[in-house]
Structures are given as C-alpha cells and as structure tokens.
Design a protein around this motif. Structure first.
Motif, PDB file in Angstrom:
ATOM      1  N   VAL A  34       0.843  -1.197   0.000  1.00 20.44           N
ATOM      2  CA  VAL A  34       0.000   0.000   0.000  1.00 20.44           C
ATOM      3  C   VAL A  34       0.877   1.245   0.000  1.00 20.44           C
ATOM      4  N   ASP A  35       0.232   2.401  -0.136  1.00 17.11           N
ATOM      5  CA  ASP A  35       0.924   3.681   0.017  1.00 17.11           C
ATOM      6  C   ASP A  35       0.769   4.141   1.465  1.00 17.11           C
ATOM      7  N   ILE A  36       1.887   4.434   2.113  1.00 16.80           N
ATOM      8  CA  ILE A  36       1.863   4.947   3.487  1.00 16.80           C
ATOM      9  C   ILE A  36       2.134   6.444   3.437  1.00 16.80           C
ATOM     10  N   PRO A  37       1.187   7.265   3.863  1.00 17.48           N
ATOM     11  CA  PRO A  37       1.364   8.722   3.792  1.00 17.48           C
ATOM     12  C   PRO A  37       2.352   9.204   4.840  1.00 17.48           C
ATOM     13  N   PRO A  38       2.710  10.482   4.841  1.00 20.59           N
ATOM     14  CA  PRO A  38       3.581  11.007   5.895  1.00 20.59           C
ATOM     15  C   PRO A  38       2.996  10.730   7.280  1.00 20.59           C
ATOM     16  N   CYS A  39       3.862  10.313   8.214  1.00 17.73           N
ATOM     17  CA  CYS A  39       3.420   9.987   9.564  1.00 17.73           C
ATOM     18  C   CYS A  39       4.314  10.695  10.585  1.00 17.73           C
ATOM     19  N   ARG A  40       3.718  10.989  11.738  1.00 18.17           N
ATOM     20  CA  ARG A  40       4.431  11.722  12.781  1.00 18.17           C
ATOM     21  C   ARG A  40       5.297  10.785  13.609  1.00 18.17           C
ATOM     22  N   LEU A  41       6.535  11.206  13.859  1.00 15.79           N
ATOM     23  CA  LEU A  41       7.480  10.458  14.674  1.00 15.79           C
ATOM     24  C   LEU A  41       7.397  10.913  16.136  1.00 15.79           C
ATOM     25  N   PRO A  42       7.931  10.116  17.058  1.00 12.19           N
ATOM     26  CA  PRO A  42       7.878  10.502  18.477  1.00 12.19           C
ATOM     27  C   PRO A  42       8.492  11.866  18.772  1.00 12.19           C
ATOM     28  N   ASP A  43       9.469  12.308  17.970  1.00  9.28           N
ATOM     29  CA  ASP A  43      10.106  13.607  18.228  1.00  9.28           C
ATOM     30  C   ASP A  43       9.330  14.776  17.626  1.00  9.28           C
ATOM     31  N   GLY A  44       8.175  14.486  17.010  1.00  6.47           N
ATOM     32  CA  GLY A  44       7.343  15.553  16.448  1.00  6.47           C
ATOM     33  C   GLY A  44       7.557  15.804  14.971  1.00  6.47           C
ATOM     34  N   SER A  45       8.613  15.257  14.392  1.00  6.32           N
ATOM     35  CA  SER A  45       8.839  15.430  12.953  1.00  6.32           C
ATOM     36  C   SER A  45       7.967  14.442  12.171  1.00  6.32           C
ATOM     37  N   TRP A  46       7.888  14.652  10.862  1.00  7.11           N
ATOM     38  CA  TRP A  46       7.039  13.819  10.004  1.00  7.11           C
ATOM     39  C   TRP A  46       7.880  13.111   8.949  1.00  7.11           C
ATOM     40  N   THR A  47       7.528  11.885   8.654  1.00  2.00           N
ATOM     41  CA  THR A  47       8.232  11.114   7.630  1.00  2.00           C
ATOM     42  C   THR A  47       7.768  11.548   6.243  1.00  2.00           C
ATOM     43  N   LYS A  48       8.465  11.096   5.244  1.00  2.00           N
ATOM     44  CA  LYS A  48       8.007  11.255   3.872  1.00  2.00           C
ATOM     45  C   LYS A  48       7.092  10.083   3.520  1.00  2.00           C
ATOM     46  N   GLY A  49       6.163  10.312   2.604  1.00  4.52           N
ATOM     47  CA  GLY A  49       5.281   9.243   2.181  1.00  4.52           C
ATOM     48  C   GLY A  49       6.035   8.145   1.451  1.00  4.52           C
ATOM     49  N   ARG A  50       5.533   6.908   1.552  1.00  3.43           N
ATOM     50  CA  ARG A  50       6.155   5.769   0.875  1.00  3.43           C
ATOM     51  C   ARG A  50       5.128   5.069  -0.004  1.00  3.43           C
ATOM     52  N   THR A  51       5.575   4.508  -1.103  1.00  2.00           N
ATOM     53  CA  THR A  51       4.712   3.745  -1.993  1.00  2.00           C
ATOM     54  C   THR A  51       5.144   2.280  -1.988  1.00  2.00           C
ATOM     55  N   ASN A  52       4.195   1.408  -2.291  1.00  2.00           N
ATOM     56  CA  ASN A  52       4.499  -0.017  -2.401  1.00  2.00           C
ATOM     57  C   ASN A  52       5.152  -0.566  -1.130  1.00  2.00           C
ATOM     58  N   ALA A  53       4.642  -0.145   0.021  1.00  2.37           N
ATOM     59  CA  ALA A  53       5.185  -0.602   1.306  1.00  2.37           C
ATOM     60  C   ALA A  53       4.218  -1.590   1.944  1.00  2.37           C
ATOM     61  N   MET A  54       4.749  -2.478   2.791  1.00  2.00           N
ATOM     62  CA  MET A  54       3.890  -3.439   3.481  1.00  2.00           C
ATOM     63  C   MET A  54       2.983  -2.711   4.473  1.00  2.00           C
ATOM     64  N   PHE A  55       1.728  -3.110   4.499  1.00  2.67           N
ATOM     65  CA  PHE A  55       0.738  -2.436   5.321  1.00  2.67           C
ATOM     66  C   PHE A  55       1.121  -2.414   6.803  1.00  2.67           C
ATOM     67  N   ASN A  56       1.617  -3.549   7.321  1.00  2.48           N
ATOM     68  CA  ASN A  56       1.869  -3.589   8.763  1.00  2.48           C
ATOM     69  C   ASN A  56       3.072  -2.752   9.180  1.00  2.48           C
ATOM     70  N   SER A  57       3.883  -2.286   8.205  1.00  2.00           N
ATOM     71  CA  SER A  57       5.032  -1.448   8.568  1.00  2.00           C
ATOM     72  C   SER A  57       4.591  -0.068   9.044  1.00  2.00           C
ATOM     73  N   ALA A  58       3.368   0.341   8.719  1.00  4.10           N
ATOM     74  CA  ALA A  58       2.882   1.654   9.165  1.00  4.10           C
ATOM     75  C   ALA A  58       2.828   1.725  10.691  1.00  4.10           C
ATOM     76  N   PHE A  59       2.463   0.627  11.329  1.00  4.67           N
ATOM     77  CA  PHE A  59       2.330   0.614  12.782  1.00  4.67           C
ATOM     78  C   PHE A  59       3.684   0.737  13.466  1.00  4.67           C
ATOM     79  N   SER A  60       4.750   0.362  12.770  1.00  2.00           N
ATOM     80  CA  SER A  60       6.090   0.385  13.359  1.00  2.00           C
ATOM     81  C   SER A  60       6.844   1.681  13.089  1.00  2.00           C
ATOM     82  N   VAL A  61       6.246   2.609  12.368  1.00  2.00           N
ATOM     83  CA  VAL A  61       6.910   3.877  12.090  1.00  2.00           C
ATOM     84  C   VAL A  61       7.223   4.587  13.407  1.00  2.00           C
TER      85      VAL A  61
END
Length: 498
Positions: free
Chosen positions: A130-157
């Motif tokens: 799936v496509d994982i959109p930008p997500c917030r990290l514990p330090d308050g910064s945001w990741t870049k979006g990812r394409t073609n990534a495994m769905f369950n990896s979103a929970f581990s961001v």
C-alpha cells in the motif's frame, strides 16, 4: 392498691404498649438500614467500577493524524481494530513478536451501517502493498510518504513499543477514502484476558495440531496442542489458535486471517449468548480496557458505553466478515482493483455487500450500483496482449474494448504466457483513463510506466471470467458476498479458512 386494671392500657413511657410499638418499628428500621446499605454498596461498586475502568483506558494522541483526512460520514461509522504483537510488558510471556517495537499482527476495518442493524469487518492483509502517507514520529517530525510498502510497517513507524496507531489510521484512510472515526489497539495480553472473561470461544479444527505447526523451526512435531474437532479455547490457547499459520489450511497469512475472522465471530456469539448484562460485561470490559489503547474519541467509559450501546440491535447474522479483494504479487499481496474501490464505495454509501441500502433512508439514484455510468473509452488507444497460452483471448478483449469506444492499437501475444492476473500499464498523465479501462477487467493490476500509452496484458483470470464486458459497473459485490462469514455461522462450516 396501686396498679393497673385489667383492660386498661399502660401508656406510661417504657410501658408494655410502648415496648410493643418499638418492637414493631425495629424490624422496619433494620430493613431500611439493610436496603440503604445495599444501595450504598451498589453505588460504591458502580463508582469503583467506573473509575477503575476509566483508569484502565490508555489513549494515543490525535496530533499524529493526517491533515487532509476524508470527510466524515453522514451517519455510518468506521472503527479500525489493530492487533499488536509487541513483546513489551506482560506480552512477552504470551509469545509476542521479537523485540520491543510494536508491530501490527492483524487489522480490520469495522463499518457500522447507519441503520445500526448491520455491520461488516473488512480484514486488510498485513503483507498487502500500500501507500503509506507522511506519519508523525515521536520527536514531532514527520516522515516522507512511501509507496508499495507493506501495510503492517505503518504501525512500526517511529520504532516505539506502543506502535504508531495514528500512522496505521492515516494509511487506512488513504487506502479506502473513508474517514476512520475510532481506532482501537488490542495487544496479546488484552486478547487473552477477554477470551478468558467470557469463558472461552468455540472453535473447530479440521485436523490435529502440534507444537511445530505453531513454531515451524522445531526439529520435531512436539506435543498435541489441539485435537481435531469442536472445542472451547481461552487465554493462551485462544492466542495459539489465532496465531497458527502452518500445518493447517494452505499455510498462508490469508488463511490465518480468515480463521481470525471466524474467531472474532465466535467471540461475539459467546457474548450475545450470555446476555448484555453487568455480570457478563464488567469482567469483559475490565479485561479489555487493561490492555487496550484507543483514540481520544473513545477515551472514557461513557464514550465506550455509548458506542457499544449504539450497536446493541445488530443481529449476529447481519454482522459480516470479509477480506478486502486481493491477489498475490510475488511473495506479497496486492489490493485488487477496481474491486477494492467498489467495496469502499459501497461502505461509504451504506450499501451492504449483497447490495441492500442500510443507510436508514431511500437510496438516491447516484448511490445505486446499477446506475453507474457505462465505461466510455472514446479517445483512448489500447494495445492488447495475450499473456496466456489460451488462444483467442486478445481478440475477445479487443471486441469488448471496441464496444466501449476504445481504439485498439494492436493485438499480439505477450513476451511470456504465464500471467495469472491481468496487467494494465499506463504512461504519464494517463492514470484516470487506465482506471476507467480497469473497470472492464475486474482484479487487474494497474502499473505506471515511463513511456506513453496504455496496454492490457491478459491473464488466466480473464479467461475464466463469464463475460468480459459484464463488469462495466464499478461495483463487484458478488465475489465479496460469496466469501463472507456471518457471526452466527457454524464454526465448522467452510473449514477452508483453517
């Protein structure tokens, strides 16, 4: 002689009549005192239970949710349920995943229809790309979006022990186009406690299951874990049952996911059979809230109770479980389009998987699958390739395309004839036309290309389709409905899931 005459009442304070009146009032006062004590005890118990359960509830912050979320539904609600396999805390004793980082072991989107008489849980494979959109990290910064990534990896961001439920919620909203109203995370410990609180859940196994079926790296098959047939499981045994992947069924995660659907259906059936009363619900609520993380919208006993009571009239038969349309892509799973989008559209319109309106009002003509506009390919050129050894497929597809005003630029055999599914490739700025084309080929994979032009490489699934042009409608509820499980199904029915 001083004294009282026979028949004359002694009315002096402390006399016999006064004693009799006091003796009559004493049982009444005792009874009132007992009732008052019981009321106080019940009130104290209720207050204790309320504050105890409130103290159990953990919430995750809403500051990690995307800013460009889908609009809220008018009446129906969507709840994302995530099962975490983190080994943090007491989960380590229950066989969670490796390390302290929270991982998503299973996930499904529960849609409660607006009529509050129907519900459906849609499982999303953890290995789905799936496509994982930008997500917030514990330090308050945001990741870049990812394409073609495994769905369950979103929970581990962010690599946090509690996981990142907000990131998973963002991913589901991007995948489905539906707004997720609430998100609930349940870990192994919470799952184990809930099954014990209801006295176990009835399951059915098609064969004996041994320790090696749960842990394939064992050198021997080990002890018998489950005997073939119907049995009730709870606690660790319930956890082992839903985690088994090898040794029964086809050994795939899809099979395990369908078995998990059957288990949740059995859990609902068990709760319903015991009755919606404090005796049943209080131990269950205590077990659930101790190992549950929810969004702020469910962050109190009252909020949870209000939501639960809104679903009290949903019949078991009208509670369905399905898997999002999918297909294999190498060792991973791809979401099959346009079938998946048709399912999301049905949920957004509060249509059940068998096409009924469950929105609590008459459907508008635009909401009906049968009124979906026909596919028009005017101005679109398509090259058609036969990716199978079955003769005549390219010509058959070309006839269908021309009937829908596409221009067929050529037909030929593909470089290889081992394609299982149909593939549609498209060049820059041609995605919308390719998506319209895909409505004629249910289950086709869409893949962008660097060069201009649209092509269709036919797979074996196209050869077995009853009619290549019959799927001009965007909706394809038939296949999903055929494989649905109801919460009142016999646990031994359709054992292909296990």
């Amino acid at each position: 002689m001083t004294g009282t005459h026979r028949g004359v009442t002694d009315r002096r304070p402390g006399g016999r009549a006064d004693t009799r009146r006091r003796s009559k009032r004493k049982p009444l006062r005792v009874a009132l005192a007992i009732v008052a004590s019981l009321v106080l005890l019940l009130a104290a118990g209720a207050c204790w239970a309320y504050f105890e359960l409130n103290g159990n509830i953990s919430t995750f912050g809403a500051n990690g949710l995307a800013r460009d979320r889908p609009g809220a539904a008018t009446a129906g609600q969507n709840v994302l349920v995530i099962g975490s396999d983190s080994r943090s805390g007491d989960n380590s004793a229950l066989g969670g995943g490796t390390g302290e980082v929270g991982r998503s072991d299973t996930a499904f989107l529960l849609h409660v229809y607006a009529d509050r008489e129907h519900a459906i849980g849609v499982s999303i494979p953890r290995d789905a790309l799936v496509d994982i959109p930008p997500c917030r990290l514990p330090d308050g910064s945001w990741t870049k979006g990812r394409t073609n990534a495994m769905f369950n990896s979103a929970f581990s961001v962010g690599q946090a022990a509690e996981g990142n439920p907000a990131c998973t919620q963002n991913t589901v909203e991007k995948l489905t186009g539906l707004r997720v109203d609430h998100t609930v995370v349940v870990d192994f410990e919470g799952f184990s406690r809930m099954t014990s609180a209801v006295g176990g859940v009835e399951v059915c196994l098609p064969k004996d299951v041994y320790q090696r079926d749960l842990s394939p790296d064992r050198s021997s098959r080990g002890k018998l874990i489950f005997a073939k047939g119907i049995q009730k499981v709870s606690g660790q045994r319930a956890l082992d049952y839903v985690r088994i992947r090898h040794g029964i069924g086809d050994g795939s995660d899809i099979g395990r996911m369908q078995r998990q659907q059957a288990f949740v259906a059995g859990l609902l059936k068990e709760v319903k059979s015991q009755g919606m009363n404090p005796t049943t619900l209080l131990p269950l609520a205590d077990a659930a809230t101790k190992s549950m993380t929810v969004d702020p919208g469910l962050g109190s006993v009252k909020k949870m109770t209000d939501f639960a009571m809104s679903m009290k009239n949903i019949d078991l038969h009208n509670t369905k479980f399905v898997t999002v349309p999918w297909r294999y892509q190498g060792a991973r799973v791809a979401i099959a389009q346009p079938d998946a989008d048709a399912l999301w559209a049905d949920l957004k319109a509060d249509r059940t998987i068998d096409g009924k309106n469950a929105g609590g009002k008459s459907p508008s003509p635009k909401a009906s699958p049968s009124s979906t506009p026909a596919v028009s390919g005017e101005g679109t050129g398509v090259a058609v390739y036969n990716g199978t050894a079955i003769p005549g497929l390219a010509a058959r597809a070309a006839d269908t395309l021309e009937a829908h005003d596409f221009t067929v630029t050529g037909t030929a055999n593909a470089a290889s004839q081992d394609h299982a599914a149909t593939l549609i490739t498209y060049g820059p700025d041609e995605q919308e036309r390719a998506q319209a084309l895909a409505r004629l080929f249910p289950g086709a994979e869409l893949r962008p290309a660097t060069s201009a032009g649209i092509s269709v490489t036919l797979g074996r699934t196209y050869a077995t389709a009853p009619s290549p042009g019959a799927s001009a409608s965007a909706a394809s509820p038939g296949d999903v409905a055929d494989h649905a499980r109801s919460a009142d199904d016999n646990p031994c029915s359709d054992l292909s899931y296990g």
